[in-house]
Each structure stands twice: as structure tokens, then as C-alpha cells.
Design a protein around this motif. Structure first.
Motif, short mmCIF file in Angstrom:
data_model
loop_
_atom_site.label_atom_id
_atom_site.label_comp_id
_atom_site.label_asym_id
_atom_site.label_seq_id
_atom_site.Cartn_x
_atom_site.Cartn_y
_atom_site.Cartn_z
N ILE A 176 -4.58 4.62 5.67
CA ILE A 176 -4.06 3.69 4.65
C ILE A 176 -2.56 3.92 4.58
O ILE A 176 -2.11 5.02 4.24
CB ILE A 176 -4.73 3.92 3.28
N PRO A 177 -1.76 2.90 4.89
CA PRO A 177 -0.32 3.11 5.06
C PRO A 177 0.45 3.21 3.75
O PRO A 177 -0.07 2.95 2.67
CB PRO A 177 0.10 1.86 5.84
N ASP A 178 1.72 3.57 3.87
CA ASP A 178 2.62 3.57 2.72
C ASP A 178 2.69 2.18 2.10
O ASP A 178 2.62 1.16 2.81
CB ASP A 178 4.04 3.97 3.16
N TYR A 179 2.79 2.15 0.78
CA TYR A 179 2.99 0.91 0.01
C TYR A 179 1.83 -0.08 0.17
O TYR A 179 2.01 -1.29 0.02
CB TYR A 179 4.31 0.22 0.39
N ALA A 180 0.63 0.44 0.44
CA ALA A 180 -0.52 -0.43 0.72
C ALA A 180 -0.82 -1.39 -0.42
O ALA A 180 -1.26 -2.52 -0.19
CB ALA A 180 -1.74 0.43 1.02
N LYS A 187 -6.94 9.52 6.41
CA LYS A 187 -5.68 9.88 5.76
C LYS A 187 -5.14 8.74 4.91
O LYS A 187 -5.19 7.58 5.30
CB LYS A 187 -4.65 10.26 6.82
N PHE A 188 -4.62 9.09 3.74
CA PHE A 188 -3.75 8.22 2.97
C PHE A 188 -2.32 8.68 3.24
O PHE A 188 -2.00 9.85 3.05
CB PHE A 188 -4.02 8.35 1.47
N SER A 189 -1.45 7.77 3.65
CA SER A 189 -0.05 8.13 3.79
C SER A 189 0.50 8.55 2.43
O SER A 189 0.00 8.13 1.39
CB SER A 189 0.76 6.95 4.35
N GLU A 190 1.54 9.36 2.46
CA GLU A 190 2.05 9.97 1.21
C GLU A 190 2.47 8.94 0.18
O GLU A 190 2.40 9.18 -1.01
CB GLU A 190 3.22 10.91 1.52
N LYS A 191 2.89 7.77 0.61
CA LYS A 191 3.36 6.74 -0.33
C LYS A 191 2.36 5.59 -0.47
O LYS A 191 2.71 4.51 -0.93
CB LYS A 191 4.72 6.21 0.11
N ALA A 192 1.11 5.85 -0.12
CA ALA A 192 0.10 4.79 -0.16
C ALA A 192 -0.05 4.19 -1.56
O ALA A 192 -0.29 2.99 -1.71
CB ALA A 192 -1.24 5.32 0.34
N PHE A 193 0.06 5.03 -2.59
CA PHE A 193 -0.20 4.56 -3.95
C PHE A 193 1.07 4.28 -4.75
O PHE A 193 1.03 4.18 -5.98
CB PHE A 193 -1.08 5.58 -4.69
N VAL A 194 2.20 4.14 -4.07
CA VAL A 194 3.44 3.78 -4.75
C VAL A 194 3.25 2.46 -5.50
O VAL A 194 2.73 1.49 -4.95
CB VAL A 194 4.61 3.66 -3.75
N GLY A 195 3.64 2.43 -6.77
CA GLY A 195 3.56 1.21 -7.57
C GLY A 195 2.23 0.98 -8.25
O GLY A 195 2.09 0.04 -9.03
N VAL A 196 1.25 1.86 -7.99
CA VAL A 196 -0.08 1.71 -8.62
C VAL A 196 -0.04 2.43 -9.97
O VAL A 196 0.03 3.66 -10.02
CB VAL A 196 -1.18 2.29 -7.72
N THR A 197 -0.09 1.66 -11.06
CA THR A 197 0.12 2.24 -12.38
C THR A 197 -1.00 1.98 -13.38
O THR A 197 -0.96 2.51 -14.49
CB THR A 197 1.44 1.70 -12.99
N THR A 198 -2.00 1.18 -13.01
CA THR A 198 -3.05 0.83 -13.98
C THR A 198 -4.46 1.08 -13.44
O THR A 198 -5.43 0.62 -14.02
CB THR A 198 -2.94 -0.66 -14.39
N LEU A 199 -4.56 1.84 -12.35
CA LEU A 199 -5.86 2.02 -11.69
C LEU A 199 -6.83 2.81 -12.57
O LEU A 199 -6.53 3.90 -13.02
CB LEU A 199 -5.68 2.74 -10.36
N LYS A 200 -8.03 2.24 -12.79
CA LYS A 200 -9.06 2.89 -13.61
C LYS A 200 -10.25 3.36 -12.78
O LYS A 200 -10.84 4.39 -13.09
CB LYS A 200 -9.56 1.91 -14.69
N ASN A 201 -10.60 2.60 -11.75
CA ASN A 201 -11.80 2.91 -10.96
C ASN A 201 -11.43 3.01 -9.49
O ASN A 201 -10.89 2.05 -8.92
CB ASN A 201 -12.86 1.82 -11.15
N LEU A 202 -11.73 4.16 -8.88
CA LEU A 202 -11.42 4.37 -7.46
C LEU A 202 -12.64 4.96 -6.78
O LEU A 202 -13.16 6.00 -7.18
CB LEU A 202 -10.23 5.33 -7.32
#
Length: 360
Positions: free
Chosen positions: A235-239, A259-274
Motif C-alpha cells: 500500500i503506497p504513500d498517500y494512498a 507492507k504499508f509504506s510509511e506515509k500510507a495513512f497521511v491525511g487520514v484523520t477520522t478513521l473508526k473501523n480498520l
């Protein structure tokens, strides 16, 4: 003689009017002026004639292999049309011409493989379109161009292989798009540009081998994103950056993610369920948004229980759900539950900083 001819014409008109007001054979009708006509499993092979006042026509479980042009043109008042399990194989251009008030169209559970451009012309009010469980290989460019009010499109459980630029041209108000369980290998860059306001987007159960970053980067407000059961290893950066302020639910189980790239979750601020169950993950990136997560599914991954996962352990310690996850390494912790292992005892707590950057 003229008198007899007029009488004959009046008789024909009277019979025609009566036939439109009469409930079709083997069907049952409700409401004045045949407002609801139910022909469920009535053995029909031709579309019955109904009143212009008919609002709902249920033709489920009959036999209509081809929907020809103008099949419903006299049914100008129709709002809801049900044609599930009708053995439909082909939908011709102009098949629904004249249904200018139609809001609901159900074509699920048929054998549709051919659907012509122009099939949905003159349906300005169509809002809900269900074409799941068919054999559709391609969505022709321009197919949806007349559907300016389309809100929900169900195309799951078909054989769609590719999304091309222009696939969704015209459907600018589409909000819920279901493409689960198709044969998608490619989402062309630009193929989703016309539907940037999607709130629900399901791509699970396809054959994508790389994350379609270029295609999804124009999406702005996706709240529920499913990409499970696609063979994507990284899963790439900024996905998810373009819609990360809105995304509340993310499903990525059974993908073989390594692997999740280190910046995969950049900008994700409201995630409740993963949900990341059933992958090949040993670590997680530092920017997983633990502060907003309420539900996290982790099982069946080869977790390496080192300090790199200390933030995950702290989240588990403060969570009511206490999810199942097993350490695969280091050797002394193998087989232990991540929520119980002593692997994190020596890990340092993160140092909080004040707004001015001073250590607290």
C-alpha cells in the motif's frame, strides 16, 4: 356507412381503454388506476400493457431475454420498475425510453452481457440503478451520461474487467458505487474523475495487483472504502490522502499485503473501523491514526512483536474490543497474544511536545 365506421372506432377505443384499466392476466393490482401492478412469476414472455397512472410495475421472475427499444414507452407515470430474475441477456438502446419519471430500476439477477450505449437515455429522474449479479463485462462509455440524478449504482457480482476514462461521464451526483466481486485488473487514471463525490466505494473481490492510486486520487469524500480480497502486496504513500478527512471505514482483509509504506495513512484523520485481517503484515507504519480508531481487526498476520508495534499495544490496552492478534516473532514471543505478551515492557513511551515544541 359512415355511422357504422364511427361506431366501430368508438368500440375499438372503448376496448383499448378498458384493457389499459384492466389488470393484466395472471397479475394482481392495487390502488385506483392500477397504480401498483404485480406480475411476479406470472409466466409472461411479453411486457404487459398498463395504465399511464401505474407507478410501480413488478415483473420479477418472468422471461424477457431481450429488452427491445421502446419496451415501456406508454408507461409515462412509472416510478419503480422491478425486473429481477427475468433471464434478460440484452438491453437495447432506448429500451426504457419514455420513462421520464422513473426513480428505481431493478435489473439484478439476470444474464445481462450486452448493454448498449443509449440503454438508459431519457431517464432524467433515475436515482437508484441495480444491475448486480449479471454477466456485464464492460460498462460502455456514455452509458450513464443521461443519468444526471443517479445516486446509487450496484454493479457488484458481474464480470467487469476494466474501468476506462469516461465510464461514469454524466453521473456527477453518484454517491454509492458497488463494484465488488468483478474481474477488475485495471482502473485507468481518470476513470473516476466524474464521480469525485463518492461516499461509498466498494472494490473488494477483484483482481487488482497494484493499488489504484492515480484513479482514486480525485475522490474527495469517501467514507466507506472496501478494497479487500485484491492481490495487492504494498500500500503506497498517500494512498488515502485525497479523502482521508472523511474516511471512517477501511476494509483491506485477505489481500496478501506485506507492507504499508510509511506515509500510507497521511491525511487520514477520522478513521473508526480498520480491517487488515488475513494479510502478511509483520509491522505497521507510525502514522496509523490510533487516536480515532474504534474497531481494529488484526488476526492472521505474522506480527513481529517489537517496540515498533508498541503504539498498537497501547491502543489495544485502552480498547474495549481487545482484538485477536498473535506474535510470529521474535522467537521467545512466538504464539503469544499481542494483547498479553511481555514483548513491549522495555519500550519507551512517546515524548509529548507542547505547541511551542518544548518537552513536557
Amino acid at each position: 356507412m359512415e355511422h357504422l365506421r364511427i361506431l366501430f372506432l368508438l368500440t375499438v377505443l372503448a376496448v383499448a381503454c378498458h384493457s389499459l384499466k384492466a389488470c393484466p392476466a395472471n397479475c394482481h393490482c392495487h390502488g385506483g388506476e392500477l397504480q401498483h401492478v404485480i406480475c411476479y412469476s406470472a409466466g409472461l414472455t411479453k411486457i404487459p400493457k398498463v395504465s399511464e397512472q401505474t407507478r410501480l410495475l413488478n415483473l420479477q421472475k418472468n422471461s424477457f431475454p431481450v429488452l427491445a427499444p421502446n419496451s415501456f414507452k406508454e408507461m409515462k407515470g412509472l416510478v419503480s420498475l422491478h425486473m429481477q430474475y427475468c433471464g434478460i441477456k440484452e438491453v437495447a438502446a432506448g429500451a426504457f425510453r419514455g420513462l421520464k419519471r422513473l426513480v428505481y430500476l431493478y435489473l439484478s439477477n439476470n444474464d445481462i452481457s450486452v448493454i448498449s450505449t443509449g440503454a438508459f437515455d431519457e431517464l432524467p429522474e433515475l436515482t437508484y440503478l441495480y444491475m448486480d449479479y449479471n454477466k456485464i463485462i464492460e460498462v460502455p462509455k456514455g452509458l450513464l451520461s443521461a443519468l444526471t440524478n443517479l445516486f446509487i449504482l450496484q454493479l457488484n457480482n458481474n464480470k467487469v474487467r476494466e474501468l476506462k476514462v469516461g465510464t461514469f461521464a454524466g453521473a456527477k451526483d453518484l454517491r454509492w458505487l458497488y463494484l465488488s466481486n468483478n474481474e477488475l485488473t485495471t482502473l485507468q487514471p481518470g476513470s473516476l474523475d466524474e464521480v469525485e463525490n463518492l461516499a461509498i466505494f466498494h472494490l473488494d473481490g477483484n483482481q487488482l495487483s497494484t493499488y489504484p492510486l492515480a484513479a482514486v486520487s480525485k475522490l474527495r469524500v469517501v467514507e466507506d472504502f472496501k478494497i479487500s480480497r485484491n492481490p495487492i502486496k504494498v500500500i503506497p504513500d498517500y494512498a488515502f490522502q485525497s479523502f482521508g478527512r472523511y474516511m471512517e471505514s477501511l476494509s483491506m482483509e485477505q489481500m496478501g499485503i506485506e507492507k504499508f509504506s510509511e506515509k500510507a495513512f497521511v491525511g487520514v484523520t477520522t478513521l473508526k473501523n480498520l480491517n487488515i485481517e488475513g494479510n502478511k503484515l509483520s509491522q505497521l507504519p507510525a502514522n496509523i491514526p490510533f487516536s480515532t480508531l474504534q474497531n481494529l481487526t488484526l488476526a492472521n498476520n505474522p506480527w513481529h512483536c517489537s517496540c515498533q508495534l508498541a503504539a498498537l499495544r497501547r491502543w489495544i490496552d485502552g480498547s474495549r474490543s481487545r482484538p485477536d492478534a498473535t506474535c510470529a516473532g521474535p522467537a521467545q514471543y512466538r504464539g503469544q497474544q499481542l494483547r498479553d505478551t511481555g514483548a513491549f515492557r522495555g519500550c519507551k513511551q512517546p515524548v509529548k511536545k507542547s505547541k511551542k515544541g518544548e518537552r513536557l
